[in-house]
Design an enzyme around this catalytic site. Structure first.
Site, PDB file in Angstrom:
ATOM      1  CE  LYS A  54       5.031  -5.054  -1.188  1.00  9.53           C
ATOM      2  NZ  LYS A  54       4.482  -3.692  -1.272  1.00  9.53           N
ATOM      3  CD  GLU A  72      -1.672   0.100   3.065  1.00  4.90           C
ATOM      4  OE1 GLU A  72      -1.757  -1.119   2.997  1.00  4.90           O
ATOM      5  OE2 GLU A  72      -1.367   0.819   2.084  1.00  4.90           O
ATOM      6  CG  HIS A 128     -26.294  11.927  -2.674  1.00  2.93           C
ATOM      7  ND1 HIS A 128     -27.558  12.245  -3.085  1.00  2.93           N
ATOM      8  CD2 HIS A 128     -25.443  12.578  -3.506  1.00  2.93           C
ATOM      9  CE1 HIS A 128     -27.488  13.044  -4.146  1.00  2.93           C
ATOM     10  NE2 HIS A 128     -26.205  13.266  -4.417  1.00  2.93           N
ATOM     11  CB  CYS A 135       3.166 -18.372   4.793  1.00  2.93           C
ATOM     12  SG  CYS A 135       1.704 -18.564   5.790  1.00  2.93           S
ATOM     13  CD  GLU A 186      -2.753   3.873  -3.018  1.00  2.00           C
ATOM     14  OE1 GLU A 186      -3.714   3.095  -3.052  1.00  2.00           O
ATOM     15  OE2 GLU A 186      -1.624   3.537  -2.644  1.00  2.00           O
ATOM     16  NE  ARG A 199       6.121 -14.102   1.281  1.00  2.00           N
ATOM     17  CZ  ARG A 199       5.802 -14.424   0.037  1.00  2.00           C
ATOM     18  NH1 ARG A 199       6.475 -13.907  -0.959  1.00  2.00           N
ATOM     19  NH2 ARG A 199       4.834 -15.262  -0.228  1.00  2.00           N
ATOM     20  CD1 TRP A 219       0.321 -12.208   7.858  1.00  2.00           C
ATOM     21  CD2 TRP A 219      -1.412 -13.179   6.847  1.00  2.00           C
ATOM     22  NE1 TRP A 219      -0.653 -11.262   7.664  1.00  2.00           N
ATOM     23  CE2 TRP A 219      -1.720 -11.820   7.053  1.00  2.00           C
ATOM     24  CE3 TRP A 219      -2.359 -13.982   6.229  1.00  2.00           C
ATOM     25  CZ2 TRP A 219      -2.922 -11.267   6.665  1.00  2.00           C
ATOM     26  CZ3 TRP A 219      -3.566 -13.431   5.841  1.00  2.00           C
ATOM     27  CH2 TRP A 219      -3.837 -12.081   6.069  1.00  2.00           C
ATOM     28  CE  LYS A 271      -0.410   3.069   0.630  1.00  2.00           C
ATOM     29  NZ  LYS A 271      -0.369   2.234  -0.514  1.00  2.00           N
ATOM     30  CG  ASN A 325       2.251 -19.175   1.085  1.00  2.00           C
ATOM     31  OD1 ASN A 325       1.166 -18.859   1.570  1.00  2.00           O
ATOM     32  ND2 ASN A 325       2.883 -18.435   0.197  1.00  2.00           N
ATOM     33  N   GLY A 326      -0.415 -21.313   1.863  1.00  2.00           N
ATOM     34  CA  GLY A 326      -1.643 -21.643   1.130  1.00  2.00           C
ATOM     35  C   GLY A 326      -2.686 -22.159   2.095  1.00  2.00           C
TER      36      GLY A 326
HETATM   37  C1  AGP Z   1      -1.510  -1.440  -0.536  1.00  2.00           C
HETATM   38  O1  AGP Z   1      -0.578  -0.687   0.116  1.00  2.00           O
HETATM   39  C2  AGP Z   1      -1.445  -2.898  -0.283  1.00  2.00           C
HETATM   40  N1  AGP Z   1      -0.160  -3.419  -0.211  1.00  2.00           N
HETATM   41  C3  AGP Z   1      -2.443  -3.736  -1.091  1.00  2.00           C
HETATM   42  O2  AGP Z   1      -3.642  -3.046  -1.222  1.00  2.00           O
HETATM   43  C4  AGP Z   1      -1.985  -4.244  -2.473  1.00  2.00           C
HETATM   44  O3  AGP Z   1      -1.967  -3.197  -3.409  1.00  2.00           O
HETATM   45  C5  AGP Z   1      -2.931  -5.371  -2.906  1.00  2.00           C
HETATM   46  O4  AGP Z   1      -2.873  -6.410  -1.965  1.00  2.00           O
HETATM   47  C6  AGP Z   1      -2.619  -5.913  -4.284  1.00  2.00           C
HETATM   48  O5  AGP Z   1      -1.347  -6.475  -4.344  1.00  2.00           O
HETATM   49  P1  AGP Z   1      -0.646  -6.770  -5.728  1.00  2.00           P
HETATM   50  O6  AGP Z   1      -0.454  -5.469  -6.426  1.00  2.00           O
HETATM   51  O7  AGP Z   1       0.650  -7.432  -5.354  1.00  2.00           O
HETATM   52  O8  AGP Z   1      -1.545  -7.694  -6.495  1.00  2.00           O
END
Ligand code: AGP
Length: 612
Positions: free
Chosen positions: A607, A491, A507, A2, A484, A27, A76, A488, A102-103
């Site tokens: 985000k 997502e 395995h 949010c 990673e 976000r 969100w 990428k 937010n929370g």
């Molecule tokens: C990756 O592309 C994501 N945005 C996500 O995995 C991100 O790295 C993770 O949520 C951690 O966020 P931060 O680095 O702001 O703590």
């Protein structure tokens, strides 16, 4: 997660709030809304499911909501599906008080039950609505909105950043914070609240961050901040020196692409001031050489891509320091009764500096006496403020949900930490140390060369975009990088993808390889190149279609074996993922583009993950 923005001043609030919300779009959100204190009393509240454009159309770009004090929100969903009713702001039964949040209010069900018994009717399924109704309940009794907020805060459990307006005091906002980010902005004849600085940077660069337990009374010409004992507090101001352009697309189709291309500059900014005369100098580190020499064990704690940086860090730091390094997911660390103490160093990695699980893990480690060194992008963020030491990545604002330049700069800074500690501990040969320092300085130029070959990667992405299942494999730092690369891809393109240490294939996973399965074989790590080749042959024998990533020196050999190839320049082995990630980011980007995905705002993702 949010996003909150609030304005109080002399101008019409709604257009300013809409602009601020647009800047918080990255976000992640599913609905949005505004509440404005009307010029002739009362509140106007407009909210809707969907994109901000819908809210813009509904309010005629804010023109339909006159008044100079207001709050805005992008939601969100956590409690209750994304729809118009569950969108924020939530309004009290009397219609006098509106709240954005937010929370998560953990005891909302209990409060809701009690208020229902007292005659309150709830409209939404959200936890936030209890805040609005609870405020109403207390306000009926004391007729003072600040007092009502204080009583409400003593009743709710959980995490919150709150923006509150009351129709009876239309020149005032109330803000409160616990375990969710909120900052205050000092403008000229106006003031702001916001979840992050991008929302208000057009209007002010003078900000302060609220701490847990603090409340603020925000008016056009003053901001009064109180701690949890209701004592007034003076706070440090931060000056934000980001260029506004840095938070805009600047001609690129997506923020993600822009941020991929910003990596050479970002890496230069992160490392250049920290390498002097061939040596790593970390002036921003308060740890003494004595303290560094006495570290028993290093933990790296993070989530998502930041955790993947930690995985590369494990290989590199153990090699540089000959010391045990444990990488732990923040969400697991906090509940694992971790064996960590005063003799240990905990390196916390976070782009946003606000990730709730990472924050909670940091606090757990701190409670047990560990020293905390954080690597953070957002200056003054919660994680930065609560750490003993902070090394900023200086990557500038990262807007795309999928991280790129933050990942690269975090890794560069972690490598600098390794080198600096190795120098203090005397654990590296000078020749090796010099080679890594030199390699780090070469990264920006070598990244630029990869970026100049973007069309080749685009062509390969086109060929691969139709696959529904992808496997990334690699060994050592290539394995860490595969995590990673796979994240990428999944997502932003929604293609199912898994990352495996190549040695693990036999395995179990190899049973999933069939005719035409796409396997992305990361084979940049020279010492294990032959083993990587064997794995390529192994999956090809089961019908896999292989795309390999290797270095220039292995190009000729790999070319003979696979139909699709990506290459990077040779560089010191520990730095290979710094280069290798760039083609993988571009591959994911162009595969997602081919599939018509919403690249900067992938579904279900946020985000900054400020809930558990
Ligand atoms: C990756 O592309 C994501 N945005 C996500 O995995 C991100 O790295 C993770 O949520 C951690 O966020 P931060 O680095 O702001 O703590």
């Amino acid at each position: 997660m949010c996003g909150i923005v609030g304005y109080v001043g002399n101008e019409q609030a709604a257009p300013i709030l809409l602009d601020g919300l647009e800047r918080l779009e990255y976000r992640g959100y599913d609905s949005a809304g505004l509440a404005v204190c009307g010029e002739h009393g009362g509140l106007t509240v407009k909210k809707t499911k969907g994109r901000l454009q819908v809210l813009r159309e509904m309010t005629h770009d804010g023109a339909d909501q006159p008044g100079c004090t207001g709050i805005g929100h992008t939601r969100w969903a956590t409690h209750g599906v994304p729809n118009d009713v569950n969108a924020h702001p939530h309004v009290s039964q009397s219609g006098h008080i509106a709240v954005v949040h937010n929370g998560i209010i953990e005891n909302y069900a209990e409060i809701r039950r009690e208020l229902t018994e007292k005659g309150y009717h709830f409209q939404s399924e959200t936890d936030t609505e209890v805040v609005a109704q609870l405020l109403d309940y207390f306000y009926q009794d004391c007729n003072d909105i600040f007092e009502a907020v204080v009583r409400m805060i003593h009743t709710v459990d959980g995490a919150y950043a709150l923006g509150i307006v009351c129709a009876d005091c239309p020149d005032r906002l109330i803000a409160a914070r616990k375990d969710a980010p909120l900052l205050l902005g000092y403008g000229k004849d106006c003031n702001f609240i916001a979840s992050d600085v991008t929302a208000i940077i057009r209007h002010t660069r003078d900000i302060t961050y609220m701490e847990d337990g603090e409340m603020a009374v925000v008016e056009g010409d003053s901001i009064r901040i109180y701690n949890s004992q209701l004592q007034p507090v003076e706070k440090k101001h931060y000056y934000i020196d980001w260029e506004i352009d840095a938070a805009e697309k600047g001609g690129y189709d997506h923020f993600m692409l822009k941020e991929i291309f910003e990596q050479p500059v970002a890496i230069r900014k992160a490392i250049a001031p920290r390498i002097q005369g061939g040596k790593v100098v970390l002036r921003d580190l308060k740890m003494t050489p004595e303290e560094i020499r006495h570290i028993r064990k290093i933990f790296i704690i993070a989530c998502g891509s930041s955790y993947h940086v930690g995985m590369v860090g494990k290989y590199n730091l153990e090699r540089m320091l000959r010391k045990s390094v444990e990488v732990v997911l923040a969400s697991e660390f906090r509940y694992s009764d971790p064996i960590v103490g005063p003799e240990d160093l905990v390196i916390v990695i976070s782009q946003s500096g606000e990730t709730l699980d990472t924050m909670a893990a940091l606090r757990e480690a701190k409670k047990r006496g560990a020293r905390i060194l954080s690597i953070v992008n957002v200056v003054g963020s919660s994680i930065a403020r609560e750490s003993d030491d902070v090394l900023y990545t200086w990557a500038g604002p990262e807007i795309a949900v999928a991280t790129t330049k933050a990942y690269s700069t975090q890794m560069a800074v972690l490598n600098l930490v390794g080198l600096y500690f190795a120098d203090v501990m005397g654990t590296m040969l000078k020749s090796d140390y010099d080679e890594v320092v030199k390699g780090l300085q070469e990264i920006p130029g070598k990244m630029e060369s990869i970026l100049s070959r973007v069309d080749d990667i685009k062509a390969i992405a086109k060929e691969c975009a139709g696959h529904e299942n992808v496997f990334f494999i690699g060994r050592n730092v290539d394995y860490a990088l595969s995590l990673e690369g796979s994240l990428k891809l999944k997502e932003i393109s929604y293609i199912h993808s898994e990352a495996y240490a190549s040695g693990e294939l036999k395995h179990g996973t190899i049973s999933l390889i069939e005719d035409g399965t796409l396997v992305i074989a990361l084979s940049t790590y020279g010492p294990l190149f032959d083993k990587a080749m064997s794995n390529v042959v192994e999956v090809q024998a089961r019908g896999a279609c292989v795309l390999a990533l290797t270095t220039d020196s292995h190009r000729a050999e790999m070319e003979k074996a696979v139909p699709m190839l990506l290459t990077i320049s040779d560089i010191q082995e520990m730095l290979l993922p710094q280069l290798g990630v760039v083609p993988l980011q571009l591959l994911a980007y162009y595969m997602a583009l081919e599939r018509g995905c919403d690249i900067d705002k992938p579904r279900n993702l946020a985000k900054s993950v400020t809930v558990e």
